[in-house]
Design an enzyme around this catalytic site. Structure first.
Site, PDB file in Angstrom:
ATOM      1  N   ALA A 132       2.667  53.720 -12.650  1.00  0.00           N
ATOM      2  CA  ALA A 132       1.893  53.744 -11.401  1.00  0.00           C
ATOM      3  C   ALA A 132       0.704  52.803 -11.538  1.00  0.00           C
ATOM      4  O   ALA A 132       0.577  52.092 -12.534  1.00  0.00           O
ATOM      5  CB  ALA A 132       1.422  55.161 -11.110  1.00  0.00           C
ATOM      6  N   ASN A 133      -0.154  52.782 -10.539  1.00  0.00           N
ATOM      7  CA  ASN A 133      -1.388  51.988 -10.620  1.00  0.00           C
ATOM      8  C   ASN A 133      -2.525  52.803 -10.024  1.00  0.00           C
ATOM      9  O   ASN A 133      -2.334  53.922  -9.560  1.00  0.00           O
ATOM     10  CB  ASN A 133      -1.216  50.637  -9.917  1.00  0.00           C
ATOM     11  CG  ASN A 133      -0.880  50.809  -8.452  1.00  0.00           C
ATOM     12  OD1 ASN A 133      -1.662  51.355  -7.692  1.00  0.00           O
ATOM     13  ND2 ASN A 133       0.306  50.373  -8.057  1.00  0.00           N
ATOM     14  N   ARG A 134      -3.729  52.212 -10.034  1.00  0.00           N
ATOM     15  CA  ARG A 134      -4.941  52.973  -9.684  1.00  0.00           C
ATOM     16  C   ARG A 134      -5.261  53.019  -8.188  1.00  0.00           C
ATOM     17  O   ARG A 134      -6.321  53.486  -7.801  1.00  0.00           O
ATOM     18  CB  ARG A 134      -6.147  52.377 -10.393  1.00  0.00           C
ATOM     19  CG  ARG A 134      -6.114  52.521 -11.875  1.00  0.00           C
ATOM     20  CD  ARG A 134      -7.402  52.013 -12.476  1.00  0.00           C
ATOM     21  NE  ARG A 134      -7.314  51.914 -13.915  1.00  0.00           N
ATOM     22  CZ  ARG A 134      -7.406  52.951 -14.734  1.00  0.00           C
ATOM     23  NH1 ARG A 134      -7.615  54.156 -14.242  1.00  0.00           N
ATOM     24  NH2 ARG A 134      -7.306  52.782 -16.025  1.00  0.00           N
ATOM     25  N   SER A 135      -4.363  52.522  -7.353  1.00  0.00           N
ATOM     26  CA  SER A 135      -4.668  52.520  -5.919  1.00  0.00           C
ATOM     27  C   SER A 135      -4.887  53.948  -5.399  1.00  0.00           C
ATOM     28  O   SER A 135      -4.110  54.857  -5.693  1.00  0.00           O
ATOM     29  CB  SER A 135      -3.514  51.876  -5.155  1.00  0.00           C
ATOM     30  OG  SER A 135      -3.647  52.131  -3.785  1.00  0.00           O
TER      31      SER A 135
ATOM     32  N   ALA B 162      -0.377  49.182  -2.757  1.00  0.00           N
ATOM     33  CA  ALA B 162      -0.320  48.504  -4.060  1.00  0.00           C
ATOM     34  C   ALA B 162       1.055  48.813  -4.639  1.00  0.00           C
ATOM     35  O   ALA B 162       1.233  49.774  -5.388  1.00  0.00           O
ATOM     36  CB  ALA B 162      -1.415  49.020  -4.964  1.00  0.00           C
TER      37      ALA B 162
END
Ligand code: C5P
Length: 408
Positions: free
Chosen positions: A215-218, A281
């Site tokens: 995943a990412n930090r969005s 994102a």
């Protein structure tokens, strides 16, 4: 030199717990060069004192409609005239109702009725009061009258509830004062009535096995704020959202997905749209399938994690030969050479507009409440907006989309 040098702001402080933040607002406005004169409602004086407001403003605060000293000295009509803009912060549900109805039982409401200056309101109230149809109706009337609105933000409220209703932060309000005084779009009521807006938001989760994912930090804050602002501007809005912890924006149809491939399928199912804004994102890569079972720790050490390309949703939609939304907007989150990369991206992806922002760690944009963006058109034109709250970026962007997008 402050951005508000020489400007005179009449600050009407309403009766809500957020009034304590208005004391800070006085300081922020003065730091930017403005002079500030305060009017406190009776309710406001339950939370902050006229003395505190006067001390911070450096001039006496006004409270009473029928104050003989005041009327001889300055008077409510002069108060309503001797400024460059009027700011109402916090604007309570009651203040909004009085303004929308043209009632003038006290000094604050009389000044607001008597003034012809630009007015900016920063609503602050309990979530349910904010969402009540009466408040939303009053707000629509005020927008129709040309009143500019900043906030409210979504978050924790004094009563330990969460939702929209928190007053915008003092710096966001000061940014909005600058925008109003610069005669920006915000002063008018942008309308997207009759149009369908499709927004993607949040991260995607790409499974490694049934329990792990990439995943990412969005946070989804910017995309959700755009969906909310578009709905407030009258659009029918479909929001395709990855996993986020935000509440659904009011009046928006939300389609929840996890992976990039699910996001593409949901976007395609939601077409046709007049305007598509790709603020998600999306993970560029996903792990190649490692089977349906949880990967066990074993003697062979960690498993190889091979990645494969995800579909580029923005490029896929922007390059469709049939059913392409007439206005396609992409985002470019960059950590270096923000503008150069964004210009290259607009050509590569085939979209009409790119909203570029610097997400390097020191900016605090990822997951934060504020954003600094550049708007880049297909012809290379560039607009740089001052740093402002994500809600404010959303409202400004929606106003631009209302101008640029197809007619209903
Ligand atoms: O290529 P990059 O990820 O920097 O491009 C960002 C823009 O492209 C954003 O608008 C994002 O929503 C969109 N995007 C997408 N699908 C992807 C990757 C990015 O829609 N797989």
């Amino acid at each position: 030199m402050g951005a508000l040098d020489g400007k005179r702001v009449l600050l009407v402080i309403g009766g809500g717990i957020a009034a304590y933040k208005s004391l800070d607002l006085i300081r922020r406005l003065r730091e930017r060069g403005a002079s500030v004169r305060c009017v406190l409602t009776k309710g406001a004086q339950e939370f902050v004192t006229p003395l505190a407001a006067a001390a911070l403003a450096g001039q006496r605060a006004h409270t009473d409609l029928f104050d003989r000293a005041d009327e001889a000295d300055i008077g409510h009509i002069k108060l309503a005239r001797d400024a460059d803009a009027v700011v109402v912060a916090p604007a309570t549900a009651n203040t909004l109702a009085r303004m929308a109805g043209g009632h003038a039982p006290d000094l604050a409401s009389t000044v607001l009725l008597a003034t012809t200056l630009p007015i900016l309101i920063a609503p602050a109230m309990n979530v349910r009061m904010w969402l009540h149809p009466a408040t939303q109706r009053n707000l629509a009337l005020l927008r129709g009258d040309g009143v500019a609105v900043v906030g409210p933000n979504v978050g924790r409220m004094a009563e330990a509830e969460t939702g929209p209703g928190r007053m915008a932060e003092p710096d966001e309000i000061a940014d909005a004062v600058e925008a109003v005084l610069a005669g920006s779009q915000e002063a008018g009521p942008p309308s997207l009535a009759g149009r369908h807006l499709l927004v993607t938001s949040g991260p995607t989760h790409e499974p490694i096995d049934p329990v792990r994912y990439l995943a990412n930090r969005s946070s989804g804050k910017q995309g959700h704020a755009i969906a909310a602002a578009a709905a407030a501007a009258g659009a029918r809005v479909t929001l395709v959202s990855g996993p986020v912890t935000l509440p659904d924006p009011p009046g928006v149809t939300v389609l929840r997905i996890e992976t990039a491939r699910e996001m593409l399928a949901a976007v395609e199912a939601a077409l046709p749209a007049d305007i598509a804004v790709f603020a998600a994102a999306v993970a560029d890569w996903r792990p190649e399938s490692l089977g349906d079972q949880k990967i066990k720790k074993g003697p062979d050490g960690p498993p190889p994690l091979r990645l494969t390309e995800n579909p580029d949703i923005l490029a896929t939609i922007a390059r469709r030969s049939d059913g392409r939304p007439p206005l396609v907007v992409g985002f470019a989150a960059e950590t270096t050479d923000v503008i150069a990369h964004a210009r290259a991206k607009i050509a590569r992806k085939g979209c009409d507009l790119i909203v570029a922002n610097d997400v390097s760690a020191e900016t605090g944009v990822m997951g934060g409440d504020r954003n600094s963006v550049h708007l880049i058109g297909r012809d290379g034109t560039l607009e740089t907006w001052p740093t402002m709250g994500k809600d404010e970026v959303a409202r400004r962007l929606v106003a631009r989309l209302a101008e640029l997008g197809p007619s209903p």
